[in-house]
Motif scaffolding. Structure first.
Motif, PDB file in Angstrom:
ATOM      1  N   GLY A 153     -14.320  38.651   8.444  1.00  0.00           N
ATOM      2  CA  GLY A 153     -13.711  37.411   7.949  1.00  0.00           C
ATOM      3  C   GLY A 153     -14.409  37.222   6.371  1.00  0.00           C
ATOM      4  N   ASP A 154     -13.913  35.881   5.976  1.00  0.00           N
ATOM      5  CA  ASP A 154     -14.426  35.739   4.442  1.00  0.00           C
ATOM      6  C   ASP A 154     -15.200  34.382   4.610  1.00  0.00           C
ATOM      7  OD1 ASP A 154     -13.272  37.856   3.346  1.00  0.00           O
ATOM      8  OD2 ASP A 154     -11.411  36.685   2.681  1.00  0.00           O
ATOM      9  N   VAL A 155     -16.478  34.574   3.954  1.00  0.00           N
ATOM     10  CA  VAL A 155     -17.391  33.275   3.803  1.00  0.00           C
ATOM     11  C   VAL A 155     -16.870  32.807   2.253  1.00  0.00           C
ATOM     12  CG1 VAL A 155     -19.743  32.606   3.585  1.00  0.00           C
ATOM     13  CG2 VAL A 155     -19.010  34.455   5.124  1.00  0.00           C
ATOM     14  N   CYS A 156     -16.239  31.637   2.311  1.00  0.00           N
ATOM     15  CA  CYS A 156     -15.801  30.947   0.973  1.00  0.00           C
ATOM     16  C   CYS A 156     -16.358  29.691   1.000  1.00  0.00           C
ATOM     17  CB  CYS A 156     -14.369  30.804   1.029  1.00  0.00           C
ATOM     18  SG  CYS A 156     -13.457  32.371   1.495  1.00  0.00           S
ATOM     19  N   LEU A 157     -16.484  29.053  -0.275  1.00  0.00           N
ATOM     20  CA  LEU A 157     -16.280  27.536  -0.585  1.00  0.00           C
ATOM     21  C   LEU A 157     -15.332  26.722   0.459  1.00  0.00           C
ATOM     22  CD1 LEU A 157     -18.091  27.481  -3.943  1.00  0.00           C
ATOM     23  CD2 LEU A 157     -19.107  27.188  -1.795  1.00  0.00           C
ATOM     24  N   ASN A 158     -15.476  25.853   0.882  1.00  0.00           N
ATOM     25  CA  ASN A 158     -14.547  24.819   1.429  1.00  0.00           C
ATOM     26  C   ASN A 158     -14.383  23.661   0.396  1.00  0.00           C
ATOM     27  OD1 ASN A 158     -13.674  25.391   4.846  1.00  0.00           O
ATOM     28  ND2 ASN A 158     -14.078  26.963   3.066  1.00  0.00           N
ATOM     29  N   VAL A 159     -13.134  22.907   0.325  1.00  0.00           N
ATOM     30  CA  VAL A 159     -13.272  21.682  -0.383  1.00  0.00           C
ATOM     31  C   VAL A 159     -12.705  20.431   0.443  1.00  0.00           C
ATOM     32  CG1 VAL A 159     -13.524  22.467  -2.879  1.00  0.00           C
ATOM     33  CG2 VAL A 159     -11.246  22.388  -1.494  1.00  0.00           C
ATOM     34  N   ASP A 160     -12.931  19.501   0.308  1.00  0.00           N
ATOM     35  CA  ASP A 160     -12.373  18.319   1.101  1.00  0.00           C
ATOM     36  C   ASP A 160     -11.154  17.601   0.161  1.00  0.00           C
ATOM     37  OD1 ASP A 160     -11.775  16.060   2.467  1.00  0.00           O
ATOM     38  OD2 ASP A 160     -13.665  15.155   2.365  1.00  0.00           O
ATOM     39  N   HIS A 161     -10.021  18.199   0.716  1.00  0.00           N
ATOM     40  CA  HIS A 161      -8.883  17.586  -0.175  1.00  0.00           C
ATOM     41  C   HIS A 161      -8.778  16.262  -0.415  1.00  0.00           C
ATOM     42  CE1 HIS A 161      -7.370  21.531  -0.264  1.00  0.00           C
ATOM     43  NE2 HIS A 161      -6.992  21.718   1.007  1.00  0.00           N
ATOM     44  N   GLY A 272      -9.596  22.983   2.355  1.00  0.00           N
ATOM     45  CA  GLY A 272      -9.056  24.235   2.158  1.00  0.00           C
ATOM     46  C   GLY A 272     -10.263  25.148   1.702  1.00  0.00           C
ATOM     47  N   ALA A 273      -9.883  26.345   1.734  1.00  0.00           N
ATOM     48  CA  ALA A 273     -10.971  27.296   1.299  1.00  0.00           C
ATOM     49  C   ALA A 273     -10.667  27.697  -0.238  1.00  0.00           C
ATOM     50  CB  ALA A 273     -11.107  28.533   2.089  1.00  0.00           C
ATOM     51  N   LEU A 274     -11.774  27.841  -1.084  1.00  0.00           N
ATOM     52  CA  LEU A 274     -11.420  28.519  -2.347  1.00  0.00           C
ATOM     53  C   LEU A 274     -11.420  29.833  -2.501  1.00  0.00           C
ATOM     54  CD1 LEU A 274     -13.911  25.997  -4.354  1.00  0.00           C
ATOM     55  CD2 LEU A 274     -11.453  25.564  -3.842  1.00  0.00           C
ATOM     56  N   LEU A 275     -10.352  30.673  -2.564  1.00  0.00           N
ATOM     57  CA  LEU A 275     -10.489  32.021  -2.349  1.00  0.00           C
ATOM     58  C   LEU A 275     -10.913  32.796  -3.178  1.00  0.00           C
ATOM     59  CD1 LEU A 275      -6.794  32.228  -0.292  1.00  0.00           C
ATOM     60  CD2 LEU A 275      -9.341  31.976   0.657  1.00  0.00           C
ATOM     61  N   ASP A 276     -11.304  32.293  -4.317  1.00  0.00           N
ATOM     62  CA  ASP A 276     -11.962  32.939  -5.471  1.00  0.00           C
ATOM     63  C   ASP A 276     -13.470  32.850  -5.215  1.00  0.00           C
ATOM     64  OD1 ASP A 276      -9.636  33.857  -6.595  1.00  0.00           O
ATOM     65  OD2 ASP A 276      -9.569  32.186  -8.165  1.00  0.00           O
ATOM     66  N   THR A 277     -14.162  32.506  -4.410  1.00  0.00           N
ATOM     67  CA  THR A 277     -15.320  32.643  -4.042  1.00  0.00           C
ATOM     68  C   THR A 277     -15.747  32.972  -2.757  1.00  0.00           C
ATOM     69  OG1 THR A 277     -15.387  30.320  -2.819  1.00  0.00           O
ATOM     70  CG2 THR A 277     -15.651  30.360  -5.347  1.00  0.00           C
ATOM     71  N   TRP A 335      -2.716  28.514   7.483  1.00  0.00           N
ATOM     72  CA  TRP A 335      -3.680  27.655   6.714  1.00  0.00           C
ATOM     73  C   TRP A 335      -5.042  28.405   6.585  1.00  0.00           C
ATOM     74  CZ3 TRP A 335      -1.262  23.981   4.673  1.00  0.00           C
ATOM     75  CH2 TRP A 335      -0.126  23.172   5.614  1.00  0.00           C
ATOM     76  N   ALA A 336      -5.048  29.671   7.010  1.00  0.00           N
ATOM     77  CA  ALA A 336      -6.350  30.347   6.835  1.00  0.00           C
ATOM     78  C   ALA A 336      -6.177  31.817   6.126  1.00  0.00           C
ATOM     79  CB  ALA A 336      -7.073  30.323   8.127  1.00  0.00           C
ATOM     80  N   PRO A 337      -5.497  31.872   5.045  1.00  0.00           N
ATOM     81  CA  PRO A 337      -5.250  33.111   4.499  1.00  0.00           C
ATOM     82  C   PRO A 337      -6.652  33.726   4.069  1.00  0.00           C
ATOM     83  CG  PRO A 337      -4.805  31.182   2.933  1.00  0.00           C
ATOM     84  CD  PRO A 337      -5.074  30.436   4.206  1.00  0.00           C
ATOM     85  N   LEU A 338      -6.777  35.136   3.901  1.00  0.00           N
ATOM     86  CA  LEU A 338      -7.911  35.628   3.412  1.00  0.00           C
ATOM     87  C   LEU A 338      -7.879  35.696   2.013  1.00  0.00           C
ATOM     88  CD1 LEU A 338      -8.179  38.267   6.208  1.00  0.00           C
ATOM     89  CD2 LEU A 338     -10.093  36.812   5.600  1.00  0.00           C
ATOM     90  N   ALA A 339      -9.020  36.010   1.295  1.00  0.00           N
ATOM     91  CA  ALA A 339      -9.119  36.110  -0.283  1.00  0.00           C
ATOM     92  C   ALA A 339      -8.439  37.492  -0.240  1.00  0.00           C
ATOM     93  CB  ALA A 339     -10.427  36.363  -0.530  1.00  0.00           C
TER      94      ALA A 339
END
Lengths: 367, 595
Positions: A153-161, A272-277, A335-339
């Motif tokens: 899995g990917d550990v990523c930053l998530n943001v509150d839209h 949503g997840a920030l896929l660059d992080t 809704w949960a794409p990987l980086a």
């Protein structure tokens, strides 16, 4: 005489209690034998279709309802599960008990700990022959076959839209954005020392910033970074979008977290997840050295790679299955794409530097 | 300290007192008696040696023995780190401050909740015990969601501060002081204080010079327990303050579970042991010599209703202001204790943007990844706690029985006071050290062909180790206070030994045993100590399920975790209330323990 009277009274109490204790312990001891009659010793020497196999896993391990029973029905092998704690505790307990292991199969060793486990000789090589083994090999650690990837899995930053919409602020995209003034006091991450996703994020910054990672964290700190103790503390108490209603709209979580924030009656997630992080985390299983039932451990490992277990992994453990033949749940697919290009750090390097990095991190961030 | 009362003080008779008893009682063989006493000493010591001392020693040895040789260089290394000195200082500061505050607030609380009567008192007593068992992840939610910026108490800016940690430690331990001091206070004969008042002392002076000294042993005892709990708290400290307020305990946890630096962990464990032993010694000094010299009355003797108005016909200066002050302090503390709990309940009822019982309905589900429903886990918890309490009562009861003896030989007396301190150690030694020690020592222990490490039995045993000190501290003072002459009178009147036990000893000990049982049960339900590091088999208890639920994304898991925490709190309150009933069902001469 007064003394002797009270003494013999006391003595009787003592006797009664002692007998009760002894009886209690004996009963309990008998009771504890029941689940594993005959158990492990027979399993090691005879055909695989018997005995008990014990899987030692971290707290988050679980399979879908009844799957272990199915395994038993099919193979005749009873399964016991022991879970000593989080990933770090699991690994250290496995290392400490490597000469007399707690079970036969280990599950939940991630790529940040893989090197320690292999170097210490905790696990022995095993090459599974099931179809998904080829997929698992895509995530292999080293070339010794001691560890077999089960999920990732990917550990990523998530943001509150919702928060960013409401406040009219553009969402951050990259790690460097987070040091900008418009994101001051908005970020919360779990402690890298006490939490494994927290450590994964530290590795993200090391991979991304190279030798400048400490400066990056200083900049984060100056920009109002909040460090929580663990993931649930950060996600539910500090994060505004996790359901606990906290104040901060950026949190460290997983790429798979957003689907769980689709509101009742809603159609899309509020986060949503920030896929660059993202940091790519892989979880391995391995047959323990000195296992009493190594054959059983191998069969159970194969079972973990079977389609029936693999397709349930998103629902039971919130990770992505290594198998490419099973379908992801619909909301994950959407809704949960990987980086596409997650950050990675060589596990060998992690093993060498873990203590130093954490010490430096503590000095920079905690003070 | 001298208390003048007309009631006979239930202290031991002067040395050498003999009372004639029917001759047939002499028939008991001396040898058998000695054997049984030896067993009463040996069984609990063996239990603690196997399930506490041995794991700790094995774990420490892992840190100090390198390649078969003793290597103590770790001390120099660890003490060379500035961080070490800081965490020792922080440990003493946090535990010391929290203990002082708990005592300052707890003594008025003990007066109001144990010396005064009012409607709803039983409920308040149960309520203050609830914090004692809440899992730390839940305390994190209950406290931090209040204190976090934008939270209901966010304006205080306490989130992540030293003050927040101390407040949380007081939140946990207030009940320890209230129950400890209250148990003694409620049976203190009020006539001594009344006599002082009659001789012209002001209410404050009478309290200070008569009552307070009488309470000193109970205060010292509760304070030492509180200190032990605070000095070994790690979850609370980590969740509320993080590592910048790290203590010896959190450092041992980090070094052991994250870095696997067993050498540093072993050094820190020894440091912790020294600190704890020092505190126990001081507390022991303050306690002994006073413990038996008290004049005790019946429980309800000094109890008066709590009224806001002065009783008509009494003069000003009758202590009414003092009582009102205590009531005000206690009311304020109870409100403060209730705020995080209410916060928890409110949050458990929040479903998205509306209110509802959905999370409670979900308690009977078996969510993916948790494997059992909350109700099943609650049953498991109750079963494990009952077993742990049973073991703790037997072991702790025997210890108390032995310690209540007053041998004539000084050497034997010294041995007993050492034993008194030793049985407290399970509360003062790092849970991580004990837990990992179990792992290293319980595989085929002593050549037995069993692997206790993964046995379901190890969980209740580990809990019992922590509960034993609670039982001892609860039961011992009462055993020491029983007047042997009561038994002698009964025997002289022809009662057989069983009848003496049933009619004299049991009624006196039943209530403190009930109280101690309640606390042991609560400690077990809350999964104190080493339990959290055991490789637990597949029947998760309630705190484990809460932990798993809150480790999953999504508001529903979070809500269900909170609802499950409320269930755990209610369960605890219920158990404590039942044990209170067990106490008050016995009337008459019954006396309470330190708890």
């Amino acid at each position: 005489m007064a003394r002797s009277l009270s003494r013999s009274r006391a003595a009787r109490v003592a006797l009664t209690s002692t007998v009760a204790l002894a009886a209690g312990l004996t009963l309990a001891a008998c009771g504890s034998d029941e689940p594993a009659p005959g158990g492990a010793e027979t399993g090691a020497s005879e055909a695989p279709a018997s005995g008990t196999v014990t899987i030692v896993a971290h707290d988050s391990f679980s399979l879908a309802d009844g799957q272990l029973d199915e395994f038993t029905a099919r193979t005749g092998i009873q399964v016991e599960v022991v879970q000593p704690g989080d990933a770090g505790t699991l690994v250290n307990q496995l290392v400490l008990t490597k000469d007399a292991p707690l079970g036969d199969l280990a599950f939940g060793i991630d790529n940040t700990f893989a090197s320690r486990v292999v170097d210490e000789g905790v696990v022995v090589p095993y090459s599974s022959a099931v179809p998904a083994a080829a997929d698992a090999a895509q995530h292999a650690f080293g070339d010794g076959n001691e560890l077999t990837a089960i999920d990732y899995g990917d550990v990523c930053l998530n943001v509150d839209h919702a928060w960013f919409d409401e406040h009219g602020v553009a969402e951050p995209v990259t790690l460097d954005d987070l040091t900008e003034p418009e994101y001051k006091d908005l970020l919360v991450v779990p402690n890298a020392v006490t939490s494994s996703p927290g450590f994964a994020f530290l590795l993200t910054t090391i991979a991304a910033q190279g030798d400048g990672w400490q400066d990056y964290w200083s900049a984060l700190k100056d920009n109002g970074l909040k460090v929580a103790e663990g993931w649930s503390d950060a996600y539910f108490t500090d994060f505004s979008g996790g359901g606990g209603g906290g104040p901060r709209p950026i949190v460290l979580s997983y790429a798979s977290s957003p689907p769980y924030t689709v509101p009742e009656g809603g159609t899309e997630p509020t986060t949503g997840a920030l896929l660059d992080t993202c940091f790519r985390q892989v979880e391995y299983a391995g047959v323990l050295a000195h296992a009493k039932n190594p054959r059983g451990a191998q069969e159970l490992l194969d079972f973990l790679l079977s389609d029936e277990v693999q397709e349930q992994i998103p629902t039971t453990m919130y990770m992505y299955p290594v198998s490419t033949t099973v379908d992801l749940p619909a909301d994950w697919a959407q809704w949960a794409p990987l980086a596409e290009q997650p950050y990675e750090v060589d596990p060998v390097e992690v093993a060498e530097n873990r203590a130093q990095w954490l010490e430096d991190w503590s000095e920079t961030v905690i003070g | 300290m001298t208390l003048t009362t007309t009631r006979r003080a239930p202290t031991a008779p002067p040395e050498g007192t003999t009372v004639l008893a029917p001759g047939r009682r002499r028939a008991h063989g001396r040898g058998l008696r000695t054997l049984l006493w030896a067993l009463a000493v040996a069984v609990p010591l063996a239990f603690l040696a196997v399930f506490f001392a041995w794991p700790v020693v094995v774990m420490l040895a892992k840190g100090f023995v390198v390649d078969g040789r003793l290597d103590l260089s770790g001390f120099a290394d660890v003490f060379a780190r500035p961080r070490t000195w800081r965490i020792v200082g922080l440990t003493l500061a946090q535990a010391g401050l929290a203990t002082a505050l708990s005592v300052l607030l707890g003594v008025p609380g003990a007066y109001v909740l144990h010396r005064r009567s009012f409607r709803g008192r039983a409920a308040v007593r149960a309520l203050v015990t609830v914090p004692f068992v809440l899992p730390t992840v839940v305390v994190g939610v209950a406290f931090r969601s209040l204190l976090v910026e934008g939270g209901p108490l966010g304006f205080l800016h306490l989130d992540g501060t030293f003050a927040a940690i101390v407040a949380a430690l007081v939140f946990f331990n207030y009940a320890v002081v209230v129950r400890g001091v209250g148990g003694l206070w409620e049976r203190l004969d009020p006539r001594a204080e009344q006599a002082a008042r009659a001789l012209g002392a002001s209410p404050w002076r009478a309290f200070r010079t008569v009552t307070l000294p009488a309470l000193a042993p109970a205060i010292a005892s509760s304070a030492s327990l509180t200190f032990l709990f605070c000095a070994t708290a790690f979850g609370t400290v980590l969740v509320l303050g993080g590592l910048q307020f790290g203590t010896i305990e959190t450092e041992i946890w980090v070094q052991t579970t994250q870095f696997l630096d067993l050498r540093a962990a072993a050094v820190l464990s020894v440091v912790q042991l020294v600190v704890v032993a020092g505190v126990l010694t001081v507390a022991g000094r303050a306690r002994t010599g006073r413990e038996r010299a008290l004049a005790l009355g019946g429980e309800r003797q000094g109890e008066r209703p709590l009224t806001l108005r002065r009783t008509p016909g009494t003069a000003p200066g009758d202590g009414h202001a003092l009582a009102l002050g205590a009531a005000a302090v206690t009311a304020a503390v109870v409100v403060l204790l209730a705020v995080p709990l209410v916060n928890l309940v409110v949050r458990s009822l929040r479903v998205g943007d509306r209110w509802g019982l959905d999370h409670y309905a979900a308690l009977s589900d078996e969510p993916a990844g948790v494997t059992v429903s909350v109700w099943t886990a609650a049953l498991t918890s109750l079963r494990v706690a009952a077993l742990a309490t049973g073991i703790a009562l037997v072991v702790g009861g025997l210890v108390a029985l032995v310690l209540s003896r007053r041998p004539r030989r000084p050497a034997a007396r010294r041995a007993l006071s050492t034993m008194d301190a030793v049985v407290m150690l399970p509360l003062g030694v790092s849970a991580v050290t004990v837990g990992f020690g179990f792992l290293l020592s319980m595989h085929e222990p002593f050549g037995l062909h069993v692997d206790l490490r993964t046995s379901p039995l190890l969980v209740p045993i580990a809990q019992a180790v922590v509960a034993v000190p609670l039982v001892v501290r609860g039961v011992l003072p009462v055993l020491r206070a029983i007047d042997p002459r009561l038994r002698e009178v009964a025997a002289t009147l022809g009662a057989g030994e069983g009848r003496v036990l049933g009619t004299v000893d049991w009624p006196l000990v039943a209530r403190p045993v009930g109280l101690a049982m309640g606390l042991a049960f609560a400690a077990s339900l809350g999964e104190f100590g080493a339990t959290s590091f055991l490789a637990r088999p597949d029947a998760p208890t309630l705190p484990v399920v809460i932990f798993r639920l809150i480790g999953r994304p999504g508001p529903d898991s979070y809500g269900t975790a909170l609802a499950a925490s409320v269930v755990l709190a209610m369960l605890t309150a219920g158990v404590v209330a039942v044990c209170e009933r067990l106490r008050s069902a016995r009337g008459g001469l019954a006396v309470g323990g330190e708890w």
